[in-house]
Design an enzyme around this catalytic site. Sequence first.
Site, PDB file in Angstrom:
ATOM      1  N   CYS A  94      38.450  49.047  27.725  1.00  0.00           N
ATOM      2  CA  CYS A  94      39.874  49.130  28.077  1.00  0.00           C
ATOM      3  C   CYS A  94      40.400  47.791  28.606  1.00  0.00           C
ATOM      4  CB  CYS A  94      40.124  50.161  29.185  1.00  0.00           C
ATOM      5  SG  CYS A  94      39.252  51.705  28.989  1.00  0.00           S
ATOM      6  N   ASP A  95      39.620  47.126  29.434  1.00  0.00           N
ATOM      7  CA  ASP A  95      40.186  46.051  30.259  1.00  0.00           C
ATOM      8  C   ASP A  95      39.647  44.647  30.010  1.00  0.00           C
ATOM      9  OD1 ASP A  95      41.689  47.994  31.501  1.00  0.00           O
ATOM     10  OD2 ASP A  95      40.262  48.311  33.116  1.00  0.00           O
TER      11      ASP A  95
ATOM     12  N   CYS B  38      35.831  50.253  32.863  1.00  0.00           N
ATOM     13  CA  CYS B  38      35.899  50.381  31.407  1.00  0.00           C
ATOM     14  C   CYS B  38      36.137  49.019  30.763  1.00  0.00           C
ATOM     15  CB  CYS B  38      37.011  51.361  31.032  1.00  0.00           C
ATOM     16  SG  CYS B  38      37.228  51.545  29.253  1.00  0.00           S
TER      17      CYS B  38
END
Length: 306
Positions: A136-137, A133
Amino acid sequence: MSHIYDNIIIGGGPAGLAAALYGGRARMNTLVLERAKYGGQAATTSEMENYPGAIEGGTTELIERMRSQAEEFGAEFIKDEIVDMTLEGDVKTLVGRNGEYQGKTIIIATGANPRLGGFKNEIELRGKGISYCATCDADFFTELDVAVVGGGDSALDEALYLTKFAEKVTVIHRRDEFRANKAVQERVFANDKIDIIWDTVVDEAIDDDGIIGGLKLKNKKTGEESELEVQGCFVFVGFVPNSKLFEGKVEMNERGEIMSDTEMRTNIPGVFVAGDVREKTLRQVITACADGAIASTQSEHYVSNH
Ligand code: NAP
């Protein structure tokens, strides 16, 4: 089995927990069925910077707070795995390994899992340099070198997104042409921060004392082996919705994602869907929670009008 719930939610991830909170607050008799651990995919990440107001203590605490908040408003939680069901009619029946459950409405919130790349140390280094992701990261890899595995729309979209953070992004694709749409391909080819390695698969993520130290690669045409030094590896080789159980029971697209309208209604009256298992573009905790809230609100309208 005489008890008939107003609302049964299958799945205790963020979509299911948000649906449970809304169901409980609407004074609906609400049950959440979860086969394993509460939190779904979200529980596999330790930090969540993109959930508004995310708290110290990380994801585990956030999920537990979601669950107990729903419980405070009367939602019931049972650990069971559903193996069969009848969704037609005014009362729907779910058959679990431990019992049967009846509800006037059902919310399917069973989530999805990223498809694995299938290389050595992939599981072991997940969250330690391997991610599924970028939204997300990506931030964790600011000014570092990262690889992206895959050649579809997700891989190329996310490679472009990663260039805003990373120093260099190397896309590794197993063939010599991308599957992604031509417009995104052109943007990738024109981006100076992106390198492409064709005809190549990842054999192994190098474990450098518990974090990723690079990738071992193999050219599928020549058999040549090489190493790529990266501090991160994003795998985008598709994802698998957890919808097998509902095959032939609710309408799905060719990828197995459950179809819904904007109010989370499926094609079966009284059956709703929320979160990653449904056809959608942004799979995040925030969108899962929004889906859950909408699904439960619609479920309440359905119960009130039947
Ligand atoms: P996808 O289209 O199925 O692409 C998966 C990619 O991963 C393919 O390039 C495939 O290679 C590769 N791959 C599969 N298994 C692999 C393995 N074990 N090792 C290495 N490579 C592997 O999946 P997606 O990109 O997640 O997209 C899913 C759907 O959502 C698609 O229909 C896509 O169009 C859509 N989507 C659209 C957008 C958008 O419109 N902006 C954004 C994201 C996703 P091969 O090409 O060789 O099979």
